[in-house]
Design a protein around this motif. Structure first.
Motif, PDB file in Angstrom:
ATOM      1  N   HIS A 184       0.803  -1.223   0.000  1.00 20.84           N
ATOM      2  CA  HIS A 184       0.000   0.000   0.000  1.00 20.84           C
ATOM      3  C   HIS A 184       0.837   1.275   0.000  1.00 20.84           C
ATOM      4  O   HIS A 184       0.312   2.343  -0.313  1.00 20.84           O
ATOM      5  CB  HIS A 184      -0.904   0.043   1.244  1.00 20.84           C
ATOM      6  N   ALA A 248      -1.964   5.004  -7.202  1.00 22.74           N
ATOM      7  CA  ALA A 248      -2.386   6.280  -6.619  1.00 22.74           C
ATOM      8  C   ALA A 248      -2.796   7.221  -7.754  1.00 22.74           C
ATOM      9  O   ALA A 248      -2.252   7.141  -8.860  1.00 22.74           O
ATOM     10  CB  ALA A 248      -1.228   6.888  -5.828  1.00 22.74           C
ATOM     11  N   PRO A 249      -3.767   8.094  -7.504  1.00 24.99           N
ATOM     12  CA  PRO A 249      -4.549   8.242  -6.271  1.00 24.99           C
ATOM     13  C   PRO A 249      -5.664   7.211  -6.211  1.00 24.99           C
ATOM     14  O   PRO A 249      -6.253   6.865  -7.246  1.00 24.99           O
ATOM     15  CB  PRO A 249      -5.104   9.663  -6.400  1.00 24.99           C
ATOM     16  N   VAL A 250      -5.973   6.725  -5.025  1.00 24.66           N
ATOM     17  CA  VAL A 250      -6.946   5.658  -4.868  1.00 24.66           C
ATOM     18  C   VAL A 250      -8.322   6.232  -4.530  1.00 24.66           C
ATOM     19  O   VAL A 250      -8.449   7.372  -4.104  1.00 24.66           O
ATOM     20  CB  VAL A 250      -6.520   4.669  -3.766  1.00 24.66           C
ATOM     21  N   SER A 251      -9.331   5.400  -4.704  1.00 28.43           N
ATOM     22  CA  SER A 251     -10.704   5.787  -4.366  1.00 28.43           C
ATOM     23  C   SER A 251     -10.886   5.763  -2.849  1.00 28.43           C
ATOM     24  O   SER A 251     -10.105   5.140  -2.118  1.00 28.43           O
ATOM     25  CB  SER A 251     -11.681   4.812  -5.005  1.00 28.43           C
ATOM     26  N   ARG A 255      -8.916   3.429   0.021  1.00 27.69           N
ATOM     27  CA  ARG A 255      -8.288   4.074   1.176  1.00 27.69           C
ATOM     28  C   ARG A 255      -8.841   3.486   2.476  1.00 27.69           C
ATOM     29  O   ARG A 255      -8.094   3.205   3.421  1.00 27.69           O
ATOM     30  CB  ARG A 255      -8.536   5.586   1.124  1.00 27.69           C
ATOM     31  N   HIS A 295      -4.870  10.829   4.507  1.00 27.41           N
ATOM     32  CA  HIS A 295      -4.544  12.010   3.708  1.00 27.41           C
ATOM     33  C   HIS A 295      -3.453  11.767   2.666  1.00 27.41           C
ATOM     34  O   HIS A 295      -3.232  12.630   1.818  1.00 27.41           O
ATOM     35  CB  HIS A 295      -4.093  13.150   4.635  1.00 27.41           C
ATOM     36  N   ARG A 296      -2.786  10.635   2.706  1.00 26.00           N
ATOM     37  CA  ARG A 296      -1.620  10.423   1.857  1.00 26.00           C
ATOM     38  C   ARG A 296      -2.006  10.387   0.376  1.00 26.00           C
ATOM     39  O   ARG A 296      -3.010   9.778   0.006  1.00 26.00           O
ATOM     40  CB  ARG A 296      -0.890   9.139   2.235  1.00 26.00           C
ATOM     41  N   THR A 297      -1.159  10.984  -0.443  1.00 32.03           N
ATOM     42  CA  THR A 297      -1.372  10.952  -1.897  1.00 32.03           C
ATOM     43  C   THR A 297      -0.585   9.828  -2.564  1.00 32.03           C
ATOM     44  O   THR A 297      -0.725   9.606  -3.769  1.00 32.03           O
ATOM     45  CB  THR A 297      -0.947  12.290  -2.522  1.00 32.03           C
ATOM     46  N   ASP A 298       0.254   9.112  -1.778  1.00 33.56           N
ATOM     47  CA  ASP A 298       1.084   8.039  -2.354  1.00 33.56           C
ATOM     48  C   ASP A 298       0.515   6.652  -2.067  1.00 33.56           C
ATOM     49  O   ASP A 298       1.167   5.642  -2.306  1.00 33.56           O
ATOM     50  CB  ASP A 298       2.514   8.131  -1.819  1.00 33.56           C
ATOM     51  N   PHE A 300      -1.507   3.272  -2.504  1.00 33.85           N
ATOM     52  CA  PHE A 300      -1.907   2.445  -3.641  1.00 33.85           C
ATOM     53  C   PHE A 300      -2.297   1.058  -3.144  1.00 33.85           C
ATOM     54  O   PHE A 300      -2.231   0.786  -1.934  1.00 33.85           O
ATOM     55  CB  PHE A 300      -0.780   2.361  -4.687  1.00 33.85           C
TER      56      PHE A 300
END
Length: 313
Positions: A184, A248-251, A255, A295-298, A300
């Motif tokens: 992830h 990323a970005p995930v739904s 998340r 909040h992470r944008t990385d 996956f």
């Protein structure tokens, strides 16, 4: 025993797993089916399996190249969980009766409802069975799908031989075991020591060995699935690995599943991981922390599941 609740990372769930089809295993919980609230977990299990649905759809289509689609009249989905894969198998084999087999009545209700919603109610049935004791009541089949469920049985060799005994002449077993651990996060996440997931994998592998050793009738058996299938009197027919890749970005759903995944690690491992990693997990799970999973944008979702097949002569 349920498929998608419990897919061992690297062995997966979940199939189990567990799957699992999901399934990740639930560290700290029992695996005898008596200490888990499947009705509470059902939504999570469904979502895990739905994310993996493209991979399982591809796997089912591959099975259709190995077995005559219109010659498959009865399919057993052993350890079906909430029935996501059950419906996929029913769609891939359109003349077959497909049976969801699980030890959880609550999950079987979900499997039945899902099949009816997809217009498959006439061909999908459910069977409540605790395995391995109830293998003998499952009946004959042209295809036995055991998705991340075999590793919840103490004597895997004996169970495979019993599964083989269910097959009609020319029938096939599809055993989902192994693959790659779910990922992830990148190696360096900006908090704690880099390589968190690799250390969690190590702790999980140790825990999985303890879980296996604690099963009733547990036998220390190497995971040489091709050899075990051959020893069950079957002819290995091919092995393939199927990828689930959600970059990323995930739904929000993905998340949410990642948060649940790490919550279960944090709750279940306790002293299996060091204080620094526990602190990192706490930050990852804190919605108020800007570095958290929320909040992470990385973030996956990447994993792979391996399907081993063998045919009855």
């Amino acid at each position: 025993m349920s498929q998608h609740h419990a897919s061992h990372q690297g062995h997966d769930h979940g199939q189990n797993q567990h799957n699992q089809q999901s399934h990740d295993h639930s560290p700290g919980h029992h695996h005898d089916g008596t200490h888990l609230d499947w009705s509470e977990m059902a939504l999570l299990l469904e979502r895990q399996a739905e994310i993996a649905s493209p991979a399982y759809t591809e796997a089912a289509a591959w099975l259709g190249t190995l077995a005559p689609v219109h010659g498959v009249r009865r399919v057993l989905d052993i350890g079906s969980g909430p029935g996501v894969v059950t419906s996929l198998l029913a769609e891939a084999f359109p003349v077959a009766e497909t049976v969801a087999v699980d030890g959880s009545p609550e999950l079987l209700v979900r499997a039945r409802d899902r099949a009816e919603a997809r217009g498959l109610g006439a061909r999908v049935s459910t069977l409540h069975a605790e395995l391995p004791e109830a293998i003998g009541i499952l009946g004959e089949a042209d295809l036995v799908w055991a998705g991340n469920s075999l590793h919840h049985i103490g004597d895997q060799r004996a169970a495979l031989a019993e599964f083989a005994g269910l097959l009609r002449p020319g029938g096939m077993i599809a055993l989902v075991e192994g693959g790659l651990p779910t990922r992830h996060l990148p190696w360096h996440i900006g908090i704690g020591r880099p390589g968190l997931e690799a250390r969690l994998d190590a702790a999980h592998a140790y825990w999985f060995g303890e879980m296996r050793a604690g099963l009733p009738g547990s036998v220390d058996e190497p995971d040489d699935w091709r050899a075990l299938l051959a020893d069950a009197g079957l002819t290995p027919a091919g092995t393939r690995t199927f990828l689930t890749d959600v970059p990323a970005p995930v739904s929000p759903v993905v998340r949410e599943l990642a948060v649940s995944h790490y919550q279960r690690f944090r709750e279940g491992f306790g002293d299996r991981i060091d204080a620094d990693d526990r602190k990192t997990l706490d930050r990852l799970l804190d919605p108020a922390d800007e570095k958290s999973l929320h909040h992470r944008t990385d973030l996956f979702h990447l994993t792979a599941r391996t399907v081993h097949t063998a045919r009855k002569g």
